[in-house]
Design a protein around this motif. Structure first.
Motif, PDB file in Angstrom:
ATOM      1  N   SER A   1       0.807  -1.219   0.000  1.00 15.31           N
ATOM      2  CA  SER A   1       0.000   0.000   0.000  1.00 15.31           C
ATOM      3  C   SER A   1       0.840   1.269   0.000  1.00 15.31           C
ATOM      4  O   SER A   1       0.288   2.372   0.084  1.00 15.31           O
TER       5      SER A   1
ATOM      6  N   ALA B   1       2.328   4.503  -0.786  1.00 16.33           N
ATOM      7  CA  ALA B   1       1.771   5.478  -1.725  1.00 16.33           C
ATOM      8  C   ALA B   1       2.776   5.936  -2.772  1.00 16.33           C
ATOM      9  O   ALA B   1       2.385   6.550  -3.775  1.00 16.33           O
TER      10      ALA B   1
ATOM     11  N   VAL C   1       1.462   5.843   3.425  1.00 12.46           N
ATOM     12  CA  VAL C   1       0.124   5.546   2.889  1.00 12.46           C
ATOM     13  C   VAL C   1      -0.465   6.830   2.305  1.00 12.46           C
ATOM     14  O   VAL C   1       0.092   7.920   2.475  1.00 12.46           O
ATOM     15  N   ALA C   2      -1.582   6.685   1.641  1.00 12.39           N
ATOM     16  CA  ALA C   2      -2.290   7.864   1.126  1.00 12.39           C
ATOM     17  C   ALA C   2      -3.134   8.456   2.244  1.00 12.39           C
ATOM     18  O   ALA C   2      -3.876   7.750   2.928  1.00 12.39           O
TER      19      ALA C   2
ATOM     20  N   PRO D   1       0.719  11.373  -0.107  1.00  8.75           N
ATOM     21  CA  PRO D   1       1.512  10.442   0.695  1.00  8.75           C
ATOM     22  C   PRO D   1       1.773  11.004   2.089  1.00  8.75           C
ATOM     23  O   PRO D   1       2.140  12.179   2.243  1.00  8.75           O
TER      24      PRO D   1
END
Length: 962
Positions: free
Chosen positions: A367, A369, A458-459, A466
């Motif tokens: 995951s 980003a 992560v987003a 990010p």
């Protein structure tokens, strides 16, 4: 004592640039002839507290280096001269960087600086560094050295612990009157000539070194001022000194402009290699899949490494201030007070390649980003796969190199009284205090904890940008994402977040109290065959040592990514109470066949606060059968108790340089042998080797250490055949030192090989491999704490010749030769185990180069032109083979040094001009990437303390006395 200066001048004139204190009537008569108006008074010879006539100087070989030799070699760093002596095995110097302590230490006979006792005017120096406890000879102001004396063999009976291999005694100028200033400028000049390495650099696409370089400038300024009292009973001599040394980096020499391979993965040390922690990143599962980064894509790695060499210091920049004084005043013959004070503030900077992510993470979150779709697919991310087992090695090139800012501030103060009790008895008592304050600022390293957080990206649910997971969950709101998955993706804000400055401080103290009485029993106890009686010394000593080393939380936690592991605090103290005695017994004098026969006896009892007690003693003798011939010999039992760090250092993870013989696609050892070390059948042939040749080990102290004991034997002869060859002095001495229960670490590579060869469960239990068999990721390591190993057994022969020749209209020549043949250097790393023969080798368990032959030949020409003297020297370091693996032989190295000195009477007082060049032919040192495995002593693909690594050394100097 005050009388020392007179004799030193007489001896110097008799044996110019002598390398041995010669006893015998021939030498003393020569001195008397050259100095008819000079009263030669009694001296105390290094290795004894009994004052003696120069005709009976020593029953053990004592080598000398004069102040003139320091001057004509243009030496500003004392260790540079001492390390050239054949009795010395070079240790820490100014040419180490990665892992450097910032100090310079001396190692007599190659048995370690902790077994070489260093003195100033016969008194102990204090600690030099919390990591290298041995005295730091940076504290010695070279311009103020009157002479240096080296005594071979155990001298614990005279000076106490640490004198296992011998003593180096710096005798300082302390009777100066007037004002003197010394100015010196020096540096290096080198023409590149390592064609083979240049071809490798070109093939690798690295930047070549300049064709011609002049660098490493050194400026040295010393001032000396002295005054005698009006009644002539006292003197105060003070000094101030400043030294500034400029940096040299490895990109300035062609042979060090690329990091040659270390042999860790089967290389032979001749091709450009480097570190797998590279730029751009290396993404690997260490199971056959290797990616680099191009744009925002993962592409197959082309097996090029990061060239970490160019940024490393080849000569550390160093700035040193010194100051001090020597004072004495005699109230009368019964009471003379004396004092010494020495101060040094030295700051040295060790620069190495940038820090980075040294494979500290073992997974990549799918995951993340920053991952592009191509990158996700390349590493096997798919629906339902949260993470994949990949390691990241990424050099933080954007952040620049690391700097280890090392500062040592030392104080040494001594005060004493001495005098006559009666005509036959005298006393001496002094207190000696030394303090070392150490501070370290390690700059531009990265935090492992922050690396892990900044790669877990992560987003942001709110913005889609990010963001660190630790920001989302609140565990670290300051985290900034580190985008290493796209070229040019690293931001200054990410670097600021990742950088972790590290700090440590230490204080090391030594307090020493010594008192003794000496007596001449000529009127009571005299041999019927001698004219002089028994002389004796009785005394006591108390010494208290303490150590307090405090690294900050970053050091202690091991969070510094480039530190190799946690560095724990160390605190401890110990004291010792001792009594000692010496006897000099003249057996016979003035007889046919026995001009002189003297017996020397010494004994010391030591009681340590750690519960250890020790008895040390020496039996020596000197026989002069006829004028011009002296035979001497002795046996010494010396004892060294474990020092504070050897006992109290907590277990800590560090690095060792070498080879894992079970790593790589074609391991050196068989599958069965490697199985004993923890390599499974499935892992065999795929265990990752560290391209830089650096592996993990747990180091630490051991409070159960027993004292080590040494037996030393010296047998020799001194010839002064003045009736046949006037001005010639010859000496030859055989020496042997055997240390039992030696205190040392068991080298990690040796433990691996020993486990593989024997399957010994005790040894094999010290090896802890990772899931893929590695010994360099995470906490996977070899445990190598201090231990009473088997023994060291070292022996050799010293040959010294001096010849003074008057050449009529051509002036005069003074020639001196010092040579040492190393007969053997055997060591037993485990009690009862294999014995390793290290003479003539380097590397592996044997460590630094130990050539079988080493010599210096000096010629001084006092020209017929008034005031002008010219000197030439020939230095030779013998060849050495790589121990055990025999992949590289370093050929013997010849060096030629030339210098000139001009004496004038300018400004109404003496003026001295000096200039010279060392390594005139600009020899390149032996070069191989394999030298990077020789602990901290290897640097720039060579071992610079052993060989002249930087090219021609030039110097010019001016001394003006007012």
């Amino acid at each position: 004592m005050n009388g020392n200066s007179a004799l030193r001048k007489a001896v110097r004139h008799a044996l110019y640039f002598s390398a041995v204190v010669s006893a015998g009537t021939g030498a003393s008569q020569a001195a008397a002839q050259e100095q008819p108006d000079q009263d030669v008074e009694e001296i105390t010879v290094t290795g004894s507290r009994i004052a003696t006539d120069p005709n009976l100087v020593s029953s053990a070989p004592v080598s000398q280096v004069s102040a003139e030799e320091l001057a004509y070699r243009g030496i500003t760093r004392v260790e540079d001269l001492i390390n050239d002596l054949p009795q010395i095995t070079p240790e820490l110097s100014a040419n180490e960087s990665n892992g450097a302590t910032g100090t310079a230490t001396l190692d007599l006979r190659g048995l370690g600086s902790d077994r070489t006792l260093v003195l100033v005017n016969g008194h102990r120096m204090g600690f030099g560094d919390p990591f290298a406890l041995a005295p730091d000879v940076n504290q010695i102001p070279g311009a103020l050295v009157e002479q240096v004396e080296l005594l071979t063999g155990g001298a614990s009976s005279t000076y106490g612990s640490d004198a296992m291999s011998g003593v180096v005694n710096f005798i300082m100028k302390d009777d100066f009157e007037g004002f003197q200033i010394d100015l010196q400028f020096a540096g290096y000049q080198h023409n590149q000539g390592a064609d083979a390495v240049q071809r490798e650099i070109a093939e690798a696409g690295f930047e070549q070194a300049p064709d011609d370089v002049t660098d490493g400038a050194t400026t040295s300024v010393n001032m000396l001022i002295g005054m005698n009292s009006e009644d002539g009973r006292g003197n105060v001599t003070g000094y101030l000194g400043y030294r500034d040394i400029n940096a040299i980096t490895q990109d300035s020499r062609d042979f060090s402009a690329c990091a040659l391979d270390s042999g860790a993965g089967g290389g032979d040390g001749t091709t450009c290699s480097g570190s797998a922690t590279r730029f751009p990143a290396l993404i690997t599962d260490f199971a056959g899949t290797y990616f680099s980064v191009a744009g925002d894509q993962f592409v197959p790695w082309d097996f090029t490494y990061y060239n970490f060499g160019p940024l490393n210091h080849f000569q550390r920049p160093d700035e040193r201030y010194t100051g001090g004084l020597f004072a004495n005043y005699a109230v009368d013959e019964h009471l003379e007070g004396y004092a010494e004070f020495m101060f040094m503030d030295d700051r040295s900077l060790a620069q190495i390649a940038p820090s980075g992510a040294f494979f500290v993470t073992d997974t990549i979150q799918c995951s993340n980003a920053f991952l592009s779709a191509q990158q996700q697919a390349a590493i096997g991310c798919a629906p339902g796969v949260e993470s994949v087992p990949f390691y990241i090695g990424r050099r933080s090139v954007e952040g620049g190199p690391r700097f280890d800012d090392l500062r040592h501030t030392s104080f040494r103060s001594l005060a004493g009284v001495r005098g006559e009790i009666t005509d036959n008895w005298s006393y001496d008592a002094f207190a000696n205090f030394s303090r070392l304050i150490y501070s370290e600022k390690y700059q531009n390293d990265l935090s492992t904890t922050r690396i892990i957080r900044s790669l877990d990206v992560v987003a942001d649910p709110a913005t889609g940008q990010p963001v660190c997971q630790s920001v989302i969950d609140g565990s670290d709101p300051t985290c900034v994402p580190w985008n290493i998955f796209q070229e040019g993706g690293v931001t200054p804000e990410a670097l600021d977040y990742l950088v972790l400055p590290l700090f440590s401080d230490a204080q090391l103290d030594m307090d020493q109290f010594v008192g003794f009485v000496s007596g001449d029993l000529s009127d009571r106890l005299t041999s019927p065959w001698a004219n002089t009686g028994v002389e004796m010394v009785f005394g006591a000593e108390y010494r208290d040592e303490s150590f307090d080393f405090e690294p900050d939380d970053g050091f202690q936690s091991g969070d510094g990514a480039g530190q190799g592991g946690p560095i724990p605090p160390v605190s401890g103290s110990q004291n010792v109470s001792e009594v000692f005695t010496e006897f000099r017994v003249p057996i016979a004098e003035g007889m046919t066949g026995v001009e002189s026969l003297v017996l020397d006896l010494r004994y010391r009892y030591s009681d340590y606060s750690t519960g250890v007690d020790a008895n040390t003693y020496n039996i020596g003798g000197a026989w002069i059968p006829m004028e011009g011939i002296k035979l001497r010999g002795g046996f010494s039992r010396a004892v060294r108790a474990a020092n504070i760090r050897e006992q109290f250092e907590p277990l800590n993870l560090g690095l060792w340089g070498g080879t894992d013989p079970c790593a790589g696609a074609t391991p050196e050892l068989s599958a069965a042998a490697c199985a004993s070390t923890g390599v499974t059948a499935a892992q065999y042939g795929s265990v990752p080797a560290n391209p830089a040749g650096q592996y993990n080990a747990f180091f630490g102290g051991n409070t159960e250490l027993q004292p080590e004991k040494s037996d030393s034997i010296t047998v020799g002869a001194v010839l002064t055949p003045s009736e046949w060859v006037e001005g010639l002095t010859l000496s030859i001495d055989y020496w042997s030192i055997e240390i039992e229960d030696a205190i040392d670490i068991r080298e990690p590579e040796f433990l691996i090989r020993q486990c593989a060869a024997t399957g010994d469960p005790e040894v094999c239990s010290l090896i802890s491999r990772g899931p893929n068999g590695n010994l360099w990721l995470g906490q996977n390591a070899v445990t190598s704490t201090n231990f009473n190993i088997g023994f060291f057994d070292v022996a050799g022969v010293d040959l010294v010749a001096n010849y003074a020749l008057e050449a009529g209209g051509l002036g005069g020549f003074d020639l001196s030769f010092r040579g040492t043949w190393l007969e053997k250097f055997d060591q037993q790393p485990l009690p009862g185990g294999v014995v390793e023969e290290c003479a003539g080798t380097w590397g592996g368990s044997c460590g630094r180069p130990r050539p079988e032959w080493k010599h210096m030949f000096n010629t001084v020409w006092t020209t017929p032109w008034e005031g002008l003297a010219l000197t030439a020297a020939w230095r030779y370091v013998g060849e050495v083979d790589e121990f055990e693996q025999d992949r590289y032989t370093a050929d013997g190295q010849h060096y030629v040094d030339l210098a000139g000195t001009y004496y004038a009477d300018w400004l109404g007082e003496e003026t001295v001009l000096t200039a010279g060049v060392s390594n005139v032919t600009d020899n390149d040192p032996p070069v191989s990437g394999l030298f990077g495995n020789v602990s901290v002593f290897g640097n720039g693909n060579t071992i610079p303390a052993t060989w002249d690594a930087l090219g021609r050394y030039w110097f010019v100097g001016l001394t003006q006395r007012f």
